[in-house]
Structures are given as C-alpha cells and as structure tokens.
Design a protein around this motif. Structure first.
Motif, short mmCIF file in Angstrom:
data_model
loop_
_atom_site.label_atom_id
_atom_site.label_comp_id
_atom_site.label_asym_id
_atom_site.label_seq_id
_atom_site.Cartn_x
_atom_site.Cartn_y
_atom_site.Cartn_z
N THR A 20 0.83 -1.21 0.00
CA THR A 20 0.00 0.00 0.00
C THR A 20 0.87 1.25 0.00
OG1 THR A 20 -1.73 -1.19 1.20
CG2 THR A 20 -1.85 1.22 1.22
N GLU A 21 1.89 1.26 0.84
CA GLU A 21 2.77 2.42 0.94
C GLU A 21 3.52 2.67 -0.37
OE1 GLU A 21 6.59 3.90 3.63
OE2 GLU A 21 5.62 2.01 4.09
N VAL A 22 4.06 1.60 -0.95
CA VAL A 22 4.83 1.73 -2.19
C VAL A 22 3.91 2.14 -3.34
CG1 VAL A 22 6.26 0.50 -3.87
CG2 VAL A 22 6.62 0.13 -1.42
N ALA A 23 2.76 1.50 -3.44
CA ALA A 23 1.81 1.83 -4.51
C ALA A 23 1.41 3.29 -4.44
CB ALA A 23 0.59 0.93 -4.43
N LYS A 24 1.14 3.78 -3.24
CA LYS A 24 0.76 5.18 -3.07
C LYS A 24 1.89 6.11 -3.51
CE LYS A 24 -1.09 8.43 0.29
NZ LYS A 24 -1.53 8.65 1.68
N ALA A 25 3.12 5.78 -3.12
CA ALA A 25 4.27 6.61 -3.49
C ALA A 25 4.50 6.63 -5.00
CB ALA A 25 5.53 6.10 -2.77
N LEU A 26 4.19 5.51 -5.66
CA LEU A 26 4.37 5.41 -7.11
C LEU A 26 3.17 5.95 -7.88
CD1 LEU A 26 5.99 1.84 -7.37
CD2 LEU A 26 7.16 4.06 -7.39
N GLY A 27 2.09 6.22 -7.18
CA GLY A 27 0.90 6.74 -7.84
C GLY A 27 0.13 5.69 -8.61
N ILE A 28 0.19 4.44 -8.13
CA ILE A 28 -0.54 3.35 -8.79
C ILE A 28 -1.36 2.61 -7.73
CG2 ILE A 28 1.16 3.05 -10.64
CD1 ILE A 28 2.32 0.66 -9.14
N SER A 29 -2.24 1.75 -8.19
CA SER A 29 -3.06 0.98 -7.25
C SER A 29 -2.25 -0.18 -6.68
CB SER A 29 -4.30 0.43 -7.96
OG SER A 29 -3.93 -0.55 -8.91
N VAL A 30 -2.71 -0.70 -5.56
CA VAL A 30 -2.07 -1.88 -4.95
C VAL A 30 -2.16 -3.05 -5.92
CG1 VAL A 30 -2.17 -3.51 -3.02
CG2 VAL A 30 -2.49 -1.07 -2.59
N ALA A 31 -3.29 -3.17 -6.61
CA ALA A 31 -3.46 -4.26 -7.58
C ALA A 31 -2.43 -4.15 -8.70
CB ALA A 31 -4.88 -4.23 -8.15
N ALA A 32 -2.18 -2.92 -9.17
CA ALA A 32 -1.18 -2.72 -10.24
C ALA A 32 0.21 -3.10 -9.74
CB ALA A 32 -1.20 -1.28 -10.72
N LEU A 33 0.56 -2.71 -8.51
CA LEU A 33 1.86 -3.07 -7.95
C LEU A 33 1.96 -4.58 -7.79
CD1 LEU A 33 4.62 -2.34 -6.76
CD2 LEU A 33 3.48 -2.04 -4.54
N SER A 34 0.91 -5.19 -7.34
CA SER A 34 0.90 -6.65 -7.18
C SER A 34 1.14 -7.34 -8.52
CB SER A 34 -0.43 -7.10 -6.58
OG SER A 34 -0.45 -8.50 -6.45
N LYS A 35 0.51 -6.85 -9.58
CA LYS A 35 0.71 -7.43 -10.91
C LYS A 35 2.15 -7.24 -11.39
CE LYS A 35 -4.01 -7.27 -12.61
NZ LYS A 35 -4.93 -6.76 -13.62
N ILE A 36 2.74 -6.10 -11.06
CA ILE A 36 4.14 -5.86 -11.43
C ILE A 36 5.03 -6.86 -10.68
CG2 ILE A 36 6.09 -4.26 -11.18
CD1 ILE A 36 4.05 -1.97 -11.69
N GLU A 37 4.80 -6.98 -9.38
CA GLU A 37 5.62 -7.88 -8.57
C GLU A 37 5.46 -9.35 -8.96
OE1 GLU A 37 6.05 -5.34 -4.42
OE2 GLU A 37 4.89 -7.20 -4.40
N ASN A 38 4.30 -9.70 -9.45
CA ASN A 38 4.05 -11.09 -9.87
C ASN A 38 4.43 -11.35 -11.32
OD1 ASN A 38 3.04 -12.13 -7.40
ND2 ASN A 38 1.14 -11.02 -7.75
N GLY A 39 4.93 -10.33 -12.01
CA GLY A 39 5.35 -10.50 -13.39
C GLY A 39 4.21 -10.57 -14.38
N GLN A 40 3.02 -10.12 -13.97
CA GLN A 40 1.84 -10.17 -14.85
C GLN A 40 1.73 -8.93 -15.71
OE1 GLN A 40 -1.20 -10.62 -11.88
NE2 GLN A 40 -1.04 -12.85 -11.88
N THR A 41 2.48 -7.89 -15.36
CA THR A 41 2.42 -6.61 -16.08
C THR A 41 3.83 -6.16 -16.43
OG1 THR A 41 0.44 -5.94 -14.89
CG2 THR A 41 1.71 -4.19 -15.91
N ASP A 42 4.02 -5.77 -17.67
CA ASP A 42 5.30 -5.19 -18.07
C ASP A 42 5.37 -3.76 -17.54
OD1 ASP A 42 5.88 -7.47 -19.48
OD2 ASP A 42 5.28 -6.65 -21.42
#
Length: 110
Positions: A20-42
């Motif tokens: 939540t903290e990282v997603a907020k700092a990056l200006g993206i949703s937690v779901a978007a960060l999760s997809k990045i971390e799981n390799g589902q999103t380039d």
C-alpha cells in the motif's frame, strides 16, 4: 518480467515497506503493484526509473538481482542511455522483420 517483479518485491521487503505504501508513493493501485511484482504486467522505462528512485537503487539493481544496489546518478544516466539505445535497436529490428513479413505476403499474393 517475473524476475524484475521479484526483484521489486524483494527491494520492497528489504526496505520494510508494504504494498500500500509503495503503490501510493508510485501513484498506482495496490493491484497494479501486485501485478508488477508477480510478473503479470510489463513496466515501461519511466516506471522503472521511478521505482529505482523510490528505492534509491540503480536501474540495474531493479532489473537484476545480483546487481550493486548503490545509486549513482551518473551511472543511471549511462544506464538510461544504454537502455534507450537497446530499445531503438530492437525497434529497428522489429521494423525490418515487419517489412520481411509484408514482402512475403506480397509474394504470396495475400
């Protein structure tokens, strides 16, 4: 992308940050960060730079697990230039391949 996402997750955990903290700092949703971390999103180059800045590491440290984590602004500039050149080279290669495909279609009369 799975390795890059895994590296981002590890950087986050090493810094003791929650999604939540990282997603907020990056200006993206937690779901978007999760997809990045799981390799589902380039991730694009600007997001890669943003992540490296947030974690205060080099771009290489985000891309490769065993890369030195120290941030060196001059190294980041060199890395960005190098990555841009690689992207340009790949774009050129893709255009050549597309032209070959079009030529083959023309020969086949399609």
């Amino acid at each position: 992308m799975t390795e890059v996402g895994s590296n981002i997750r590890q950087l986050r955990l090493d810094k003791g940050k929650g999604q939540t903290e990282v997603a907020k700092a990056l200006g993206i949703s937690v779901a978007a960060l999760s997809k990045i971390e799981n390799g589902q999103t380039d991730i694009n180059l600007s997001r890669l730079i943003q992540i490296a800045k947030y974690f205060e590491v080099s771009i290489t440290a985000v891309l490769y697990k065993d890369a030195p984590a120290n941030i060196q602004p001059s190294q980041n500039i060199a890395e960005i230039s190098s990555l841009k050149k690689l992207l340009a080279d790949k774009d050129t290669e893709i255009m050549k391949l597309q032209k070959k495909v079009i030529d083959l279609y023309d020969k086949l009369g399609l």
